[in-house]
Design an enzyme around this catalytic site. Structure first.
Site, PDB file in Angstrom:
ATOM      1  N   GLU A  61      -2.809   9.360   8.256  1.00 52.15           N
ATOM      2  CA  GLU A  61      -1.336   9.303   8.316  1.00 52.15           C
ATOM      3  C   GLU A  61      -0.802  10.113   9.494  1.00 52.15           C
ATOM      4  O   GLU A  61       0.115   9.696  10.172  1.00 52.15           O
ATOM      5  CB  GLU A  61      -0.735   9.827   7.003  1.00 52.15           C
ATOM      6  CG  GLU A  61      -0.817   8.843   5.853  1.00 52.15           C
ATOM      7  CD  GLU A  61       0.084   7.620   6.031  1.00 52.15           C
ATOM      8  OE1 GLU A  61       1.191   7.739   6.566  1.00 52.15           O
ATOM      9  OE2 GLU A  61      -0.349   6.520   5.608  1.00 52.15           O
TER      10      GLU A  61
ATOM     11  N   CYS B 128      -4.226  -1.491  -1.838  1.00 47.98           N
ATOM     12  CA  CYS B 128      -4.408  -0.065  -2.088  1.00 47.98           C
ATOM     13  C   CYS B 128      -5.464   0.040  -3.183  1.00 47.98           C
ATOM     14  O   CYS B 128      -5.274  -0.484  -4.290  1.00 47.98           O
ATOM     15  CB  CYS B 128      -3.081   0.543  -2.549  1.00 47.98           C
ATOM     16  SG  CYS B 128      -3.218   2.261  -3.062  1.00 47.98           S
ATOM     17  N   ASN B 129      -6.561   0.681  -2.861  1.00 50.16           N
ATOM     18  CA  ASN B 129      -7.641   0.811  -3.843  1.00 50.16           C
ATOM     19  C   ASN B 129      -7.202   1.630  -5.043  1.00 50.16           C
ATOM     20  O   ASN B 129      -7.588   1.355  -6.170  1.00 50.16           O
ATOM     21  CB  ASN B 129      -8.837   1.491  -3.186  1.00 50.16           C
ATOM     22  CG  ASN B 129      -9.494   0.625  -2.147  1.00 50.16           C
ATOM     23  OD1 ASN B 129     -10.500  -0.003  -2.399  1.00 50.16           O
ATOM     24  ND2 ASN B 129      -8.911   0.554  -0.956  1.00 50.16           N
ATOM     25  N   THR B 130      -6.369   2.644  -4.767  1.00 53.35           N
ATOM     26  CA  THR B 130      -5.914   3.513  -5.846  1.00 53.35           C
ATOM     27  C   THR B 130      -5.087   2.698  -6.844  1.00 53.35           C
ATOM     28  O   THR B 130      -5.320   2.751  -8.058  1.00 53.35           O
ATOM     29  CB  THR B 130      -5.084   4.673  -5.253  1.00 53.35           C
ATOM     30  OG1 THR B 130      -5.816   5.243  -4.167  1.00 53.35           O
ATOM     31  CG2 THR B 130      -4.803   5.721  -6.289  1.00 53.35           C
TER      32      THR B 130
ATOM     33  N   TYR C 220      -0.931   8.351  -2.994  1.00 58.07           N
ATOM     34  CA  TYR C 220      -1.076   7.867  -4.366  1.00 58.07           C
ATOM     35  C   TYR C 220      -2.335   8.455  -5.013  1.00 58.07           C
ATOM     36  O   TYR C 220      -2.456   8.511  -6.227  1.00 58.07           O
ATOM     37  CB  TYR C 220      -1.197   6.340  -4.365  1.00 58.07           C
ATOM     38  CG  TYR C 220       0.133   5.602  -4.399  1.00 58.07           C
ATOM     39  CD1 TYR C 220       1.292   6.191  -3.921  1.00 58.07           C
ATOM     40  CD2 TYR C 220       0.205   4.310  -4.918  1.00 58.07           C
ATOM     41  CE1 TYR C 220       2.504   5.500  -3.952  1.00 58.07           C
ATOM     42  CE2 TYR C 220       1.409   3.621  -4.958  1.00 58.07           C
ATOM     43  CZ  TYR C 220       2.553   4.219  -4.474  1.00 58.07           C
ATOM     44  OH  TYR C 220       3.741   3.543  -4.512  1.00 58.07           O
ATOM     45  N   GLY C 221      -3.269   8.840  -4.147  1.00 55.50           N
ATOM     46  CA  GLY C 221      -4.617   9.206  -4.598  1.00 55.50           C
ATOM     47  C   GLY C 221      -4.736  10.333  -5.593  1.00 55.50           C
ATOM     48  O   GLY C 221      -5.739  10.452  -6.272  1.00 55.50           O
TER      49      GLY C 221
ATOM     50  N   ASP D 179       0.871  -1.187   0.000  1.00 57.41           N
ATOM     51  CA  ASP D 179       0.000   0.000   0.000  1.00 57.41           C
ATOM     52  C   ASP D 179       0.902   1.229   0.000  1.00 57.41           C
ATOM     53  O   ASP D 179       2.128   1.108   0.173  1.00 57.41           O
ATOM     54  CB  ASP D 179      -0.896   0.006   1.259  1.00 57.41           C
ATOM     55  CG  ASP D 179      -1.943   1.116   1.237  1.00 57.41           C
ATOM     56  OD1 ASP D 179      -2.370   1.524   0.144  1.00 57.41           O
ATOM     57  OD2 ASP D 179      -2.343   1.581   2.321  1.00 57.41           O
ATOM     58  N   SER D 180       0.294   2.392  -0.164  1.00 57.03           N
ATOM     59  CA  SER D 180       1.096   3.609  -0.085  1.00 57.03           C
ATOM     60  C   SER D 180       1.456   3.917   1.370  1.00 57.03           C
ATOM     61  O   SER D 180       2.431   4.603   1.631  1.00 57.03           O
ATOM     62  CB  SER D 180       0.314   4.776  -0.682  1.00 57.03           C
ATOM     63  OG  SER D 180      -0.906   4.924   0.006  1.00 57.03           O
TER      64      SER D 180
ATOM     65  N   CYS E  28     -10.895   2.955   0.568  1.00 53.49           N
ATOM     66  CA  CYS E  28      -9.487   3.315   0.751  1.00 53.49           C
ATOM     67  C   CYS E  28      -9.094   2.653   2.058  1.00 53.49           C
ATOM     68  O   CYS E  28      -9.779   2.823   3.075  1.00 53.49           O
ATOM     69  CB  CYS E  28      -9.319   4.830   0.849  1.00 53.49           C
ATOM     70  SG  CYS E  28      -7.643   5.326   1.308  1.00 53.49           S
ATOM     71  N   THR E  29      -8.032   1.884   2.025  1.00 51.32           N
ATOM     72  CA  THR E  29      -7.650   1.106   3.213  1.00 51.32           C
ATOM     73  C   THR E  29      -7.380   1.986   4.428  1.00 51.32           C
ATOM     74  O   THR E  29      -7.589   1.568   5.551  1.00 51.32           O
ATOM     75  CB  THR E  29      -6.427   0.246   2.898  1.00 51.32           C
ATOM     76  OG1 THR E  29      -5.486   1.040   2.178  1.00 51.32           O
ATOM     77  CG2 THR E  29      -6.809  -0.955   2.079  1.00 51.32           C
ATOM     78  N   HIS E  30      -6.940   3.211   4.173  1.00 47.69           N
ATOM     79  CA  HIS E  30      -6.678   4.127   5.282  1.00 47.69           C
ATOM     80  C   HIS E  30      -7.930   4.383   6.135  1.00 47.69           C
ATOM     81  O   HIS E  30      -7.840   4.604   7.328  1.00 47.69           O
ATOM     82  CB  HIS E  30      -6.198   5.478   4.750  1.00 47.69           C
ATOM     83  CG  HIS E  30      -4.748   5.514   4.420  1.00 47.69           C
ATOM     84  ND1 HIS E  30      -4.221   4.852   3.340  1.00 47.69           N
ATOM     85  CD2 HIS E  30      -3.710   6.125   5.052  1.00 47.69           C
ATOM     86  CE1 HIS E  30      -2.917   5.077   3.306  1.00 47.69           C
ATOM     87  NE2 HIS E  30      -2.584   5.840   4.329  1.00 47.69           N
TER      88      HIS E  30
HETATM   89  N1  DGL Z   1      -4.714   3.586   1.009  1.00 48.49           N
HETATM   90  C1  DGL Z   1      -4.765   3.863  -0.373  1.00 48.49           C
HETATM   91  C2  DGL Z   1      -6.042   3.335  -1.000  1.00 48.49           C
HETATM   92  O1  DGL Z   1      -6.594   2.359  -0.523  1.00 48.49           O
HETATM   93  C3  DGL Z   1      -4.499   5.247  -0.870  1.00 48.49           C
HETATM   94  C4  DGL Z   1      -4.015   6.343  -0.022  1.00 48.49           C
HETATM   95  C5  DGL Z   1      -3.211   7.337  -0.849  1.00 48.49           C
HETATM   96  O2  DGL Z   1      -2.005   7.113  -0.957  1.00 48.49           O
HETATM   97  O3  DGL Z   1      -3.772   8.300  -1.391  1.00 48.49           O
HETATM   98  O4  DGL Z   1      -6.491   3.854  -1.989  1.00 48.49           O
END
Ligand code: DGL
Length: 260
Positions: A153, A70-72, A39-40, A7-8, A179-181
């Site tokens: 974060e 990471c969904n992105t 990454y988004g 993931d990011s 988004c996993t976050h």
């Molecule tokens: N956690 C990542 C996701 O699931 C993206 C977070 C990011 O880097 O913008 O998309």
């Protein structure tokens, strides 16, 4: 060999913790590209390039399977990785899985669905495309909520930002945290939306999905090491990662800094 989770940033670590809890017997390696986060709002090419670098690194570290948590990256790079890069690479016998398909499988029965994610995940319409494979008439209300990534974060929670983002979702049946976050904000989101709306967080569903995948793919399972090792790699270190790593994976766990 090991299971890799990429993931990011922190989102993948939340998923990794849940996966390890569900299947503690295996060896894992988590890679968070914390230096290049978020990454988004990167371009598709940047996301693809970064994802390939991370996959190469993890395969060289003996991963037989990598979950792009990471969904992105799943929405912007996974298809190209699986169809173009992986089969032609020297890692053609390894596996790469994403998070969108397994998430969509959990909401099959709902008709009025909400989704929050990064800009790129929402732009990609990957969720809508997957959902429409199940039902053409499904209603999806998708909204990018990029500020939530930095909130997670940094650990600095801001109630007003979250409340404003959630205003359009008062009438959905289910809200996908795409988004996993956002798993770190699950309680706060549930409190704002109330109990009637079901919240789908990926750390709750991916361990079960991965478990059934492994049960069906003995050719992978039999290659997995079982010494319960868990390694954490980051591209930029921070106190917060060190603290959470100790809390979640034991006092001796320390993220290792790497260059991608
Ligand atoms: N956690 C990542 C996701 O699931 C993206 C977070 C990011 O880097 O913008 O998309």
């Amino acid at each position: 060999m090991r299971i890799g989770i990429f993931d990011s940033g922190l989102g993948g670590l939340i998923v990794a913790r849940a996966v390890q809890k569900a299947m503690p017997e295996y060896d894992y390696i988590y890679l968070g590209d914390t230096k290049r986060l978020p990454y988004g709002n990167k371009t598709q090419n940047e996301i693809y390039k970064n994802t390939i670098q991370a996959l190469r690194y993890l395969f060289e570290k003996d991963c037989v399977l990598v979950v792009i948590a990471c969904n992105t990256a799943s929405s912007q790079a996974l298809r190209r990785v699986q169809q173009e890069w992986l089969p032609k690479s020297k890692y053609f016998d390894r596996k790469v899985l994403g998070v969108i398909r397994p998430t969509v499988e959990m909401v099959e029965k709902a008709r009025n669905i909400g989704l929050i994610g990064t800009l790129r995940t929402v732009d990609s319409t990957a969720y809508l495309q997957e959902l429409q494979k199940i039902n053409k008439n499904i209603k999806l209300l998708a909204k990018a909520t990029p500020k939530l990534v930095s909130m997670v974060e940094s650990g600095k929670y801001e109630d007003e930002i979250l409340k404003n983002y959630l205003v359009p979702f008062k009438n959905v049946e289910i809200l996908i945290l795409g988004c996993t976050h956002f798993g770190m904000l699950k309680k706060e989101i549930q409190n704002i939306l109330g109990k009637k709306i079901k919240i789908i967080a990926q750390e709750d569903i991916l361990p079960g999905k991965l478990k059934s995948y492994l049960a069906k793919h003995k050719e992978i399972t039999k290659k997995l090491g079982k010494s319960k090792k868990f390694e954490i790699l980051v591209t930029k270190s921070s106190r917060r990662y060190e603290k959470l790593s100790r809390e979640w994976f034991g006092a001796k766990t320390k993220p290792k800094l790497i260059n991608l």
